[in-house]
Write a protein that holds these residues in place. Structure first.
Motif, mmCIF file in Angstrom:
data_model
loop_
_atom_site.group_PDB
_atom_site.id
_atom_site.type_symbol
_atom_site.label_atom_id
_atom_site.label_comp_id
_atom_site.label_asym_id
_atom_site.label_seq_id
_atom_site.Cartn_x
_atom_site.Cartn_y
_atom_site.Cartn_z
ATOM 1 N N GLN A 1 -30.145 -50.787 -16.924
ATOM 2 C CA GLN A 1 -31.425 -51.172 -16.336
ATOM 3 C C GLN A 1 -31.791 -52.605 -16.670
ATOM 4 O O GLN A 1 -31.346 -53.166 -17.672
ATOM 5 C CB GLN A 1 -32.530 -50.276 -16.901
ATOM 6 C CG GLN A 1 -32.722 -50.539 -18.396
ATOM 7 C CD GLN A 1 -33.604 -49.542 -19.085
ATOM 8 O OE1 GLN A 1 -34.800 -49.770 -19.208
ATOM 9 N NE2 GLN A 1 -33.014 -48.466 -19.553
ATOM 10 N N TRP A 2 -32.584 -53.171 -15.801
ATOM 11 C CA TRP A 2 -33.361 -54.363 -16.136
ATOM 12 C C TRP A 2 -34.795 -53.924 -16.361
ATOM 13 O O TRP A 2 -35.400 -53.292 -15.496
ATOM 14 C CB TRP A 2 -33.325 -55.396 -15.007
ATOM 15 C CG TRP A 2 -32.069 -56.169 -14.867
ATOM 16 C CD1 TRP A 2 -31.177 -56.125 -13.839
ATOM 17 C CD2 TRP A 2 -31.551 -57.136 -15.800
ATOM 18 N NE1 TRP A 2 -30.134 -56.984 -14.067
ATOM 19 C CE2 TRP A 2 -30.336 -57.628 -15.272
ATOM 20 C CE3 TRP A 2 -31.984 -57.621 -17.036
ATOM 21 C CZ2 TRP A 2 -29.562 -58.584 -15.921
ATOM 22 C CZ3 TRP A 2 -31.212 -58.568 -17.686
ATOM 23 C CH2 TRP A 2 -30.017 -59.044 -17.134
ATOM 24 N N ASP A 3 -35.346 -54.237 -17.521
ATOM 25 C CA ASP A 3 -36.778 -54.108 -17.734
ATOM 26 C C ASP A 3 -37.456 -55.240 -16.980
ATOM 27 O O ASP A 3 -37.195 -56.417 -17.250
ATOM 28 C CB ASP A 3 -37.136 -54.249 -19.217
ATOM 29 C CG ASP A 3 -36.843 -53.005 -20.016
ATOM 30 O OD1 ASP A 3 -36.570 -51.950 -19.410
ATOM 31 O OD2 ASP A 3 -36.888 -53.082 -21.260
ATOM 32 N N GLY A 4 -38.338 -54.891 -16.050
ATOM 33 C CA GLY A 4 -39.100 -55.903 -15.357
ATOM 34 C C GLY A 4 -40.351 -56.276 -16.136
ATOM 35 O O GLY A 4 -40.622 -55.762 -17.227
ATOM 36 N N LEU A 5 -41.141 -57.158 -15.566
ATOM 37 C CA LEU A 5 -42.269 -57.739 -16.289
ATOM 38 C C LEU A 5 -43.495 -56.832 -16.324
ATOM 39 O O LEU A 5 -44.489 -57.164 -16.977
ATOM 40 C CB LEU A 5 -42.628 -59.100 -15.683
ATOM 41 C CG LEU A 5 -41.465 -60.095 -15.579
ATOM 42 C CD1 LEU A 5 -41.984 -61.461 -15.156
ATOM 43 C CD2 LEU A 5 -40.672 -60.175 -16.865
ATOM 44 N N LYS B 1 -54.426 -56.075 -23.061
ATOM 45 C CA LYS B 1 -53.670 -55.507 -21.944
ATOM 46 C C LYS B 1 -53.242 -56.611 -20.982
ATOM 47 O O LYS B 1 -53.495 -56.562 -19.784
ATOM 48 C CB LYS B 1 -54.485 -54.439 -21.225
ATOM 49 C CG LYS B 1 -54.627 -53.144 -22.015
ATOM 50 C CD LYS B 1 -55.256 -52.045 -21.173
ATOM 51 C CE LYS B 1 -55.329 -50.749 -21.966
ATOM 52 N NZ LYS B 1 -55.951 -49.652 -21.194
ATOM 53 N N ARG B 2 -52.595 -57.607 -21.551
ATOM 54 C CA ARG B 2 -52.129 -58.734 -20.764
ATOM 55 C C ARG B 2 -50.614 -58.715 -20.654
ATOM 56 O O ARG B 2 -49.905 -58.577 -21.643
ATOM 57 C CB ARG B 2 -52.572 -60.058 -21.398
ATOM 58 C CG ARG B 2 -54.066 -60.316 -21.309
ATOM 59 C CD ARG B 2 -54.507 -60.506 -19.853
ATOM 60 N NE ARG B 2 -55.853 -61.047 -19.754
ATOM 61 C CZ ARG B 2 -56.953 -60.333 -19.683
ATOM 62 N NH1 ARG B 2 -56.874 -59.016 -19.725
ATOM 63 N NH2 ARG B 2 -58.135 -60.910 -19.580
ATOM 64 N N TYR B 3 -50.141 -58.881 -19.420
ATOM 65 C CA TYR B 3 -48.711 -58.984 -19.160
ATOM 66 C C TYR B 3 -48.378 -60.463 -18.946
ATOM 67 O O TYR B 3 -49.189 -61.341 -19.216
ATOM 68 C CB TYR B 3 -48.355 -58.142 -17.932
ATOM 69 C CG TYR B 3 -48.607 -56.656 -18.117
ATOM 70 C CD1 TYR B 3 -47.562 -55.778 -18.403
ATOM 71 C CD2 TYR B 3 -49.897 -56.127 -18.009
ATOM 72 C CE1 TYR B 3 -47.786 -54.414 -18.567
ATOM 73 C CE2 TYR B 3 -50.125 -54.770 -18.172
ATOM 74 C CZ TYR B 3 -49.068 -53.918 -18.451
ATOM 75 O OH TYR B 3 -49.302 -52.579 -18.619
ATOM 76 N N TYR B 4 -47.174 -60.724 -18.465
ATOM 77 C CA TYR B 4 -46.742 -62.107 -18.298
ATOM 78 C C TYR B 4 -47.751 -62.923 -17.495
ATOM 79 O O TYR B 4 -48.300 -62.470 -16.495
ATOM 80 C CB TYR B 4 -45.375 -62.137 -17.616
ATOM 81 C CG TYR B 4 -44.948 -63.538 -17.225
ATOM 82 C CD1 TYR B 4 -44.711 -64.495 -18.217
ATOM 83 C CD2 TYR B 4 -44.812 -63.909 -15.893
ATOM 84 C CE1 TYR B 4 -44.342 -65.791 -17.879
ATOM 85 C CE2 TYR B 4 -44.441 -65.200 -15.549
ATOM 86 C CZ TYR B 4 -44.218 -66.126 -16.543
ATOM 87 O OH TYR B 4 -43.866 -67.415 -16.209
ATOM 88 N N LEU C 1 -40.606 -61.505 -25.028
ATOM 89 C CA LEU C 1 -39.694 -61.804 -23.928
ATOM 90 C C LEU C 1 -40.317 -61.423 -22.581
ATOM 91 O O LEU C 1 -40.324 -62.228 -21.643
ATOM 92 C CB LEU C 1 -38.371 -61.073 -24.126
ATOM 93 C CG LEU C 1 -37.523 -61.532 -25.316
ATOM 94 C CD1 LEU C 1 -36.277 -60.670 -25.462
ATOM 95 C CD2 LEU C 1 -37.122 -62.993 -25.168
ATOM 96 N N LEU C 2 -40.810 -60.201 -22.464
ATOM 97 C CA LEU C 2 -41.377 -59.752 -21.197
ATOM 98 C C LEU C 2 -42.786 -60.301 -20.970
ATOM 99 O O LEU C 2 -43.065 -60.915 -19.937
ATOM 100 C CB LEU C 2 -41.415 -58.218 -21.152
ATOM 101 C CG LEU C 2 -40.067 -57.495 -21.167
ATOM 102 C CD1 LEU C 2 -40.283 -55.988 -21.263
ATOM 103 C CD2 LEU C 2 -39.238 -57.831 -19.943
ATOM 104 N N GLY C 3 -43.663 -60.055 -21.938
ATOM 105 C CA GLY C 3 -45.062 -60.426 -21.763
ATOM 106 C C GLY C 3 -45.352 -61.895 -21.974
ATOM 107 O O GLY C 3 -46.252 -62.452 -21.353
ATOM 108 N N GLY C 4 -44.589 -62.532 -22.867
ATOM 109 C CA GLY C 4 -44.860 -63.921 -23.193
ATOM 110 C C GLY C 4 -44.109 -64.922 -22.346
ATOM 111 O O GLY C 4 -44.664 -65.939 -21.923
#
Length: 333
Positions: A110-114, A127-130, A281-284
């Motif tokens: 899998q690729w973990d998406g953002l 609760k902040r994503y990229y 990596l994902l969120g930042g």
């Protein structure tokens, strides 16, 4: 927030993070503009991909990087196994078969998406994503969906394999991919030196790390595989989560990172200086994380070719607002 986007191939020192002083630690929000949804994949500009194709595709040999979709037979992290039904239909005198698939996109390669992960005090509280994307935006729109990656041309460019397990075996190190142990940065740097691996100075390489997970899993019988999924915690080896690792990943300017490990980093995470790599990596940074790739045939081909770089083509499922996807990945030599 950064006032204007930075050129995709420009170098920003790790010390410049966080870019948004009001955001979580190490964030690079605004680097590619306030509306960006690609993150580090912005480094895969046409000139970078074209250069990778010119230098890496020599023989045309292709190697699949996907584990079968039904592996592991007994998924971890409370996820359900693949359900596959072949439905026969059609008028009399003609046979027509359709596939019906029901699966969690994160049970196998899998690729973990953002959209996948929010954790750590600063990320979880807000609760902040990229790129400062809110949970409300994710619930009301397809923002940061895996389809954005597919629509941009996928994760395509120069791949690099760090064959940690082969290096470990040659250096009297005995890693256990089925135990919660860390792969130290110092060891990865020794792998790089031992195999004379270099990274593209302009950035955009796609990193793969082989821990030996899929081979170790496949050697076990069904009962033993089932027991792995029933352990109190999902214990698996992975990259150590430290500020030093984050600095190395940032300075190396990887477009994406992946491995054969179920979490890329040590599982369960925590306790090494950074809560976990996923949140940064994902969120930042907006950097996709690949997990449970089958790197066994790739490692053999790298040894045969005596090189640990190759061309990668990976196009996730084009699901609007999707969280993750099988990679549909191949390496081309």
């Amino acid at each position: 927030m950064a006032s204007q986007p930075v050129l995709a191939t420009a170098t920003l020192p790790f010390s410049s993070l966080p870019l948004d002083p009001l955001g979580p630690p190490y964030n690079a929000w605004g680097r590619y503009g306030s509306s960006d949804q690609l993150g580090t994949l912005n480094m895969l500009v046409p000139s970078v991909v074209a250069a990778a194709a010119r230098t890496e595709i020599r023989t045309g040999t292709r190697v699949s990087l996907d584990w079968p979709l039904n592996k592991p037979i007994h998924p971890n992290y409370g996820r359900d196994r693949l359900k596959h039904v072949i439905r026969r239909k059609g008028p009399e005198g003609r046979v027509v078969n359709d596939d019906l698939l029901e699966f969690n996109t994160q049970i196998s390669s899998q690729w973990d998406g953002l959209r996948h992960y929010v954790d750590g005090k600063r990320y979880l509280e807000a609760k902040r994503y990229y790129n400062n994307t809110t949970d409300e935006q994710l619930q009301s729109s397809p923002a940061l969906g895996i389809d954005v990656i597919a629509s941009s041309g996928g994760i395509t460019g120069r791949g690099i394999l760090l064959d940690y397990v082969s290096w470990a075996e040659a250096n009297s190190v005995q890693p256990d991919p089925l135990a919660s142990t860390s792969i130290p940065l110092a060891h990865l740097q020794r792998v790089i030196a031992s195999y004379n691996i270099t990274f593209s100075p302009c950035g955009g390489d796609i990193l793969f790390i082989r821990s030996g997970l899929t081979a170790a899993y496949n050697k076990r019988d069904d009962a033993s595989q089932h027991m792995l999924s029933k352990r109190p915690t999902a214990d698996f080896a992975g990259v150590e989560a430290t500020p030093e690792v984050l600095k190395w990943l940032w300075d190396s300017k990887f477009a994406a990172v992946a491995g054969d490990m179920p979490a890329f980093e040590r599982s369960p995470p925590g306790g090494e200086g950074v809560r976990c790599l996923h949140e940064v990596l994902l969120g930042g940074w907006g950097c996709p994380i690949g997990e449970m790739f089958d790197l066994e045939a790739l490692a053999e081909m790298c040894k045969k070719e005596a090189r640990w770089s190759f061309f990668v083509s990976s196009v996730p499922l084009k699901v609007p607002g999707g969280v993750a996807s099988p990679p549909n990945a191949i390496a081309i030599f």
